[in-house]
Scaffold this active site. Structure first.
Site, PDB file in Angstrom:
ATOM      1  N   HIS A   1      -4.458  -3.377   6.442  1.00 12.19           N
ATOM      2  CA  HIS A   1      -4.268  -3.659   5.015  1.00 12.19           C
ATOM      3  C   HIS A   1      -5.610  -4.104   4.451  1.00 12.19           C
ATOM      4  CE1 HIS A   1      -3.074  -5.091   1.172  1.00 12.19           C
ATOM      5  NE2 HIS A   1      -3.503  -6.299   1.473  1.00 12.19           N
TER       6      HIS A   1
ATOM      7  N   ASP B   1       0.845  -1.201   0.000  1.00 10.05           N
ATOM      8  CA  ASP B   1       0.000   0.000   0.000  1.00 10.05           C
ATOM      9  C   ASP B   1       0.881   1.253   0.000  1.00 10.05           C
ATOM     10  OD1 ASP B   1      -2.280  -1.774   0.476  1.00 10.05           O
ATOM     11  OD2 ASP B   1      -1.302  -2.056   2.407  1.00 10.05           O
TER      12      ASP B   1
HETATM   13  P1  NAX Z   1      -2.055 -18.286  -3.669  1.00  9.11           P
HETATM   14  O1  NAX Z   1      -3.418 -18.815  -3.412  1.00  9.11           O
HETATM   15  O2  NAX Z   1      -1.481 -18.304  -5.029  1.00  9.11           O
HETATM   16  O3  NAX Z   1      -1.030 -19.049  -2.714  1.00  9.11           O
HETATM   17  C1  NAX Z   1      -1.275 -19.277  -1.358  1.00  9.11           C
HETATM   18  C2  NAX Z   1      -0.524 -20.527  -0.982  1.00  9.11           C
HETATM   19  O4  NAX Z   1      -0.664 -20.682   0.437  1.00  9.11           O
HETATM   20  C3  NAX Z   1      -1.055 -21.797  -1.628  1.00  9.11           C
HETATM   21  O5  NAX Z   1       0.003 -22.536  -2.191  1.00  9.11           O
HETATM   22  C4  NAX Z   1      -1.702 -22.527  -0.470  1.00  9.11           C
HETATM   23  O6  NAX Z   1      -1.640 -23.932  -0.600  1.00  9.11           O
HETATM   24  C5  NAX Z   1      -0.853 -22.035   0.688  1.00  9.11           C
HETATM   25  N1  NAX Z   1      -1.424 -22.235   2.010  1.00  9.11           N
HETATM   26  C6  NAX Z   1      -2.726 -22.211   2.380  1.00  9.11           C
HETATM   27  N2  NAX Z   1      -2.838 -22.518   3.671  1.00  9.11           N
HETATM   28  C7  NAX Z   1      -1.591 -22.730   4.138  1.00  9.11           C
HETATM   29  C8  NAX Z   1      -1.072 -23.103   5.389  1.00  9.11           C
HETATM   30  N3  NAX Z   1      -1.869 -23.336   6.435  1.00  9.11           N
HETATM   31  N4  NAX Z   1       0.263 -23.239   5.521  1.00  9.11           N
HETATM   32  C9  NAX Z   1       1.076 -23.032   4.474  1.00  9.11           C
HETATM   33  N5  NAX Z   1       0.640 -22.704   3.251  1.00  9.11           N
HETATM   34  C10 NAX Z   1      -0.687 -22.546   3.098  1.00  9.11           C
HETATM   35  O7  NAX Z   1      -2.075 -16.796  -3.053  1.00  9.11           O
HETATM   36  P2  NAX Z   1      -1.039 -15.616  -3.297  1.00  9.11           P
HETATM   37  O8  NAX Z   1      -1.489 -14.830  -4.461  1.00  9.11           O
HETATM   38  O9  NAX Z   1       0.334 -16.124  -3.253  1.00  9.11           O
HETATM   39  O10 NAX Z   1      -1.366 -14.719  -2.002  1.00  9.11           O
HETATM   40  C11 NAX Z   1      -1.049 -15.163  -0.706  1.00  9.11           C
HETATM   41  C12 NAX Z   1      -1.704 -14.270   0.325  1.00  9.11           C
HETATM   42  O11 NAX Z   1      -1.222 -12.936   0.250  1.00  9.11           O
HETATM   43  C13 NAX Z   1      -3.221 -14.158   0.166  1.00  9.11           C
HETATM   44  O12 NAX Z   1      -3.794 -14.268   1.461  1.00  9.11           O
HETATM   45  C14 NAX Z   1      -3.411 -12.754  -0.339  1.00  9.11           C
HETATM   46  O13 NAX Z   1      -4.676 -12.245  -0.006  1.00  9.11           O
HETATM   47  C15 NAX Z   1      -2.310 -12.043   0.387  1.00  9.11           C
HETATM   48  N6  NAX Z   1      -1.909 -10.727  -0.135  1.00  9.11           N
HETATM   49  C16 NAX Z   1      -1.530  -9.800   0.778  1.00  9.11           C
HETATM   50  C17 NAX Z   1      -1.083  -8.547   0.411  1.00  9.11           C
HETATM   51  C18 NAX Z   1      -0.664  -7.541   1.424  1.00  9.11           C
HETATM   52  O14 NAX Z   1      -0.359  -6.421   1.009  1.00  9.11           O
HETATM   53  N7  NAX Z   1      -0.599  -7.825   2.721  1.00  9.11           N
HETATM   54  C19 NAX Z   1      -1.068  -8.160  -1.005  1.00  9.11           C
HETATM   55  C20 NAX Z   1      -1.042  -9.311  -1.946  1.00  9.11           C
HETATM   56  C21 NAX Z   1      -1.909 -10.477  -1.556  1.00  9.11           C
HETATM   57  O15 NAX Z   1      -3.218 -10.206  -1.961  1.00  9.11           O
END
Ligand code: NAX
Length: 325
Positions: free
Chosen positions: A187, A159
């Site tokens: 966020h 952000d």
């Molecule tokens: P993806 O869905 O591509 O990848 C997430 C990964 O996490 C998957 O491989 C899944 O199997 C794994 N996962 C789920 N539960 C888990 C657990 N208990 N232990 C370990 N791994 C686990 O998502 P991606 O685009 O990589 O985004 C990841 C996260 O970042 C999401 O929650 C998203 O909302 C968040 N974001 C946060 C941002 C921020 O500024 N704070 C911005 C970008 C993003 O949107």
């Protein structure tokens, strides 16, 4: 050569990590002389995909990478970690209510909090990226009572970076010249990008732009809804920019900011800016000697007060839904 730093990364088979891992392996966090051991965590169903990522990491033959561990066991992943990037979380699925989303993620970060408590180094630095990032970080802290709470942070840097770029474009200035920008709060779309102290080349950015309506009605919602705009355009959520922001956050925390303000979600103690204790809230910090320090004494005008309070209210609601308090 230096002894390797252990870096734990969750959600390692996901989209953000498909960018993040390669940059960490290249040395973008600790620098070009610091060997690293990557400790990758994902869930059992993602082990196949994670294996593919592992093969690609191997194929890069990064000189700094000493070892790569891939596991579905949080304790193994967090063992003796120096830095933890908690990216993995459960996204909202169709028909899922916000409360359900908070609850399933609270469960994930409860388990990971225990693992952090039991396995990581006491001076490890933690960034939570997985959404709802601030509240997930809080849940983690609640379940890691023997781990220093101040070392648990949430990512507001994406952000912050979006805010810098929008101002730079509008004011016709370089991002690198902008100082004293901050994004307060959660966020989420309620975050508050605050330009009341922001300067560039000795001038207030607010004076250069000279358009308060643009600031309130265009810049703030543009930063707040940028994630949605990227999904709309790309058909997938921001990944490379999120990874880049996570690197910036951790790099700056470790290496310092030379007095420059950056935004970090940090634990609140109730003594600053009228924000109650027991939250993880976006605030302005400077970093030095491996520690972040809250920027104190900023004047908060009526508009900023209203905007910060709105986002803090949301953080309190999320805490209630995730932790029941
Ligand atoms: P993806 O869905 O591509 O990848 C997430 C990964 O996490 C998957 O491989 C899944 O199997 C794994 N996962 C789920 N539960 C888990 C657990 N208990 N232990 C370990 N791994 C686990 O998502 P991606 O685009 O990589 O985004 C990841 C996260 O970042 C999401 O929650 C998203 O909302 C968040 N974001 C946060 C941002 C921020 O500024 N704070 C911005 C970008 C993003 O949107």
């Amino acid at each position: 050569t230096l002894p390797a730093k252990r870096i734990a990364i969750t959600g390692a088979a996901g989209q953000i990590c498909y960018s993040l891992l390669f940059r960490i392996a290249k040395g973008d966090v600790y620098g070009p002389d610091q060997p690293v051991i990557l400790q990758l965590l994902d869930i059992p169903q993602a082990m196949g995909a994670l294996k593919g990522v592992l093969m690609e990491l191997e194929d890069c033959a990064f000189p700094l990478v000493e070892e790569i561990i891939a596991t579905d066991d949080p304790v193994e992943a967090f063992k003796d970690a120096d830095a933890l990037f908690l990216v993995g979380s459960r996204p909202r699925s169709k028909g899922m209510e916000r409360a359900d989303l908070l609850a399933v993620n609270a469960e994930i970060f409860k388990v990971q909090g225990k693992a952090l408590n039991d396995a990581a180094k006491r001076d490890a630095k933690v960034i939570v990226v997985g959404n709802p990032a601030n509240t997930n970080a809080l849940t983690l802290a609640e379940h890691a009572p023997d781990f220093p709470r101040e070392n648990i942070t949430a990512m507001l840097r994406l952000d912050h970076n979006r805010f810098l770029s929008q101002m730079a474009a509008k004011a016709g200035i370089a991002v690198r010249d902008i100082e004293k920008a901050v994004v307060w709060g959660n966020h989420s779309p309620t975050m508050f990008p605050d330009w009341s102290n922001t300067v560039a080349n000795g001038k207030k950015v607010a004076d250069i732009v000279d358009d308060e309506t643009w600031y309130r009605d265009t810049l703030i919602p543009t930063v707040g809804k940028r994630g949605a705009a990227i999904i709309e355009a790309r058909g997938a959520s921001s990944a490379a920019s999120a990874a880049s922001a996570a690197i910036d956050h951790m790099h700056d925390w470790i290496n310092g900011t030379d007095g420059k303000w950056v935004s970090m979600g940090i634990p609140t103690d109730g003594t600053a800016y009228g924000i109650p204790e027991g939250l993880i809230c976006g605030m302005p910090v400077t970093c030095e000697g491996g520690k972040y320090k809250l920027v104190e004494g900023i004047e908060i005008d009526d508009y900023a007060r209203k905007m910060i309070d709105l986002s803090v209210e949301e953080l309190k609601e999320e805490r209630q839904a995730a932790l029941g308090k």
